[in-house]
Scaffold this motif. Structure first.
Motif, short mmCIF file in Angstrom:
data_model
loop_
_atom_site.label_atom_id
_atom_site.label_comp_id
_atom_site.label_asym_id
_atom_site.label_seq_id
_atom_site.Cartn_x
_atom_site.Cartn_y
_atom_site.Cartn_z
N ARG A 103 1.69 6.94 -6.67
CA ARG A 103 0.64 7.92 -6.98
C ARG A 103 1.12 9.33 -6.68
O ARG A 103 0.86 10.26 -7.45
CB ARG A 103 -0.63 7.59 -6.19
CG ARG A 103 -1.40 6.38 -6.71
CD ARG A 103 -2.80 6.35 -6.14
NE ARG A 103 -2.81 6.27 -4.69
CZ ARG A 103 -2.81 5.13 -4.00
NH1 ARG A 103 -2.80 3.96 -4.66
NH2 ARG A 103 -2.82 5.12 -2.69
N THR A 104 1.81 9.50 -5.55
CA THR A 104 2.32 10.82 -5.19
C THR A 104 3.32 11.33 -6.21
O THR A 104 3.28 12.49 -6.62
CB THR A 104 2.96 10.78 -3.79
OG1 THR A 104 2.00 10.35 -2.83
CG2 THR A 104 3.48 12.16 -3.40
N ASN A 105 4.22 10.46 -6.64
CA ASN A 105 5.20 10.86 -7.66
C ASN A 105 4.51 11.24 -8.97
O ASN A 105 4.90 12.21 -9.63
CB ASN A 105 6.20 9.73 -7.90
CG ASN A 105 7.16 9.55 -6.75
OD1 ASN A 105 7.35 10.47 -5.94
ND2 ASN A 105 7.77 8.38 -6.65
N ALA A 106 3.47 10.49 -9.34
CA ALA A 106 2.75 10.80 -10.57
C ALA A 106 2.03 12.13 -10.46
O ALA A 106 2.03 12.94 -11.39
CB ALA A 106 1.75 9.68 -10.88
N GLU A 107 1.42 12.40 -9.29
CA GLU A 107 0.73 13.68 -9.08
C GLU A 107 1.71 14.84 -9.11
O GLU A 107 1.42 15.90 -9.69
CB GLU A 107 -0.03 13.65 -7.75
CG GLU A 107 -1.21 12.69 -7.74
CD GLU A 107 -1.84 12.57 -6.37
OE1 GLU A 107 -1.31 13.21 -5.42
OE2 GLU A 107 -2.84 11.85 -6.23
N MET A 108 2.88 14.68 -8.49
CA MET A 108 3.89 15.73 -8.49
C MET A 108 4.39 16.00 -9.90
O MET A 108 4.62 17.15 -10.29
CB MET A 108 5.05 15.35 -7.57
CG MET A 108 4.69 15.31 -6.10
SD MET A 108 4.17 16.92 -5.47
CE MET A 108 5.70 17.84 -5.64
N ASP A 109 4.55 14.94 -10.68
CA ASP A 109 5.01 15.10 -12.05
C ASP A 109 3.95 15.83 -12.89
O ASP A 109 4.28 16.72 -13.69
CB ASP A 109 5.31 13.73 -12.66
CG ASP A 109 6.05 13.83 -13.98
OD1 ASP A 109 7.03 14.59 -14.06
OD2 ASP A 109 5.65 13.15 -14.94
N GLU B 103 0.83 -1.21 0.00
CA GLU B 103 0.00 0.00 0.00
C GLU B 103 0.87 1.26 0.00
O GLU B 103 0.59 2.22 -0.73
CB GLU B 103 -0.92 -0.01 1.23
CG GLU B 103 -2.02 -1.06 1.17
CD GLU B 103 -2.85 -1.08 2.43
OE1 GLU B 103 -2.56 -0.25 3.34
OE2 GLU B 103 -3.78 -1.90 2.53
N ASN B 104 1.91 1.25 0.83
CA ASN B 104 2.81 2.41 0.88
C ASN B 104 3.53 2.62 -0.45
O ASN B 104 3.73 3.77 -0.88
CB ASN B 104 3.82 2.24 2.01
CG ASN B 104 3.19 2.31 3.39
OD1 ASN B 104 2.14 2.94 3.56
ND2 ASN B 104 3.80 1.68 4.38
N TRP B 105 3.91 1.55 -1.08
CA TRP B 105 4.57 1.67 -2.38
C TRP B 105 3.63 2.25 -3.43
O TRP B 105 4.01 3.12 -4.22
CB TRP B 105 5.06 0.29 -2.82
CG TRP B 105 5.66 0.26 -4.19
CD1 TRP B 105 5.14 -0.33 -5.30
CD2 TRP B 105 6.88 0.87 -4.61
NE1 TRP B 105 5.96 -0.14 -6.37
CE2 TRP B 105 7.04 0.59 -5.98
CE3 TRP B 105 7.87 1.60 -3.95
CZ2 TRP B 105 8.14 1.05 -6.71
CZ3 TRP B 105 8.96 2.06 -4.67
CH2 TRP B 105 9.10 1.78 -6.03
N GLU B 106 2.38 1.80 -3.41
CA GLU B 106 1.40 2.33 -4.35
C GLU B 106 1.12 3.81 -4.08
O GLU B 106 0.97 4.60 -5.01
CB GLU B 106 0.11 1.53 -4.27
CG GLU B 106 0.27 0.09 -4.79
CD GLU B 106 -1.00 -0.73 -4.60
OE1 GLU B 106 -1.95 -0.20 -3.98
OE2 GLU B 106 -1.04 -1.89 -5.06
#
Length: 203
Positions: free
Chosen positions: A58-64, A51-54
């Motif tokens: 998601r956070t990296n994708a949102e930041m990008d 869950e933490n990895w997912e």
């Protein structure tokens, strides 16, 4: 003493001691419930890690996505920053073109051309005010080297030294930031003549 008596007197194993040894033996096998409990905890830890990895992905994708959107908005802001100001200038250009056309007519008068020019100037001043472009007109003000550019100095007995006595070209501020200094002529104190200088030296 009979053989039977001797056999009866032989020491017998203590069942209690044997049972106690098995209970306290550190090498005794784990119970089934303990293995299942450890397996459940391991599974729970693996699920949390997944869950933490997912969440991280998601956070990296949102930041990008945010970075790319910010770059597009910044590029658009730079590209179209002058759009509103350009729209204001269109009316000024239209007025200038009409003024030129009116001046070319046979019945054109200097007074009408002057009125049209003054109207166009007021339109331009209004457009500049909307975008906080303010003129610098320092006539009779103290010279300010941060906003004024001295083109020359003139002896002026009736003015205090370093006073702007003539504005050759106005300066301008954009949001209180200098975009062009005012070109000015500055007063200076009269120089003492040779005789006066010598008298002062002898004194």
């Amino acid at each position: 003493m009979s053989d039977t008596d001797v056999t009866d007197e032989q020491p017998q194993d203590n069942p209690g001691e044997t049972e106690a040894w098995h209970e306290g033996d550190s090498h005794a096998p784990l119970e089934a419930d303990s293995v299942e409990e450890l397996q459940a905890k391991l599974t729970e830890a693996e699920n949390r890690a997944q869950e933490n990895w997912e969440k991280l992905l998601r956070t990296n994708a949102e930041m990008d996505n945010l970075r790319r959107r910010t770059e597009r908005e910044l590029e658009s802001a730079h590209k179209y920053a002058l759009e509103r100001f350009a729209q204001e200038l269109l009316a000024v250009r239209d007025s200038l073109e009409m003024g030129v056309a009116a001046a070319e007519q046979e019945e054109a008068s200097v007074e009408k051309i002057k009125e049209g020019t003054e109207l166009t100037l007021r339109m331009l001043e209004g457009a500049m005010d909307k975008f906080n472009i303010q003129p610098i007109d320092p006539q009779d003000e103290p010279f300010d080297p941060e906003r004024h550019q001295a083109m020359s100095t003139v002896e002026t007995p009736d003015k205090a030294p370093n006073t702007v006595i003539n504005v050759m070209q106005k300066g301008y501020l954009l949001n209180d930031r200098l975009i062009r200094p005012a070109m000015v002529i500055v007063s200076r104190a009269p120089e003492a003549d040779d005789k006066g200088t010598k008298v002062d030296q002898q004194a």
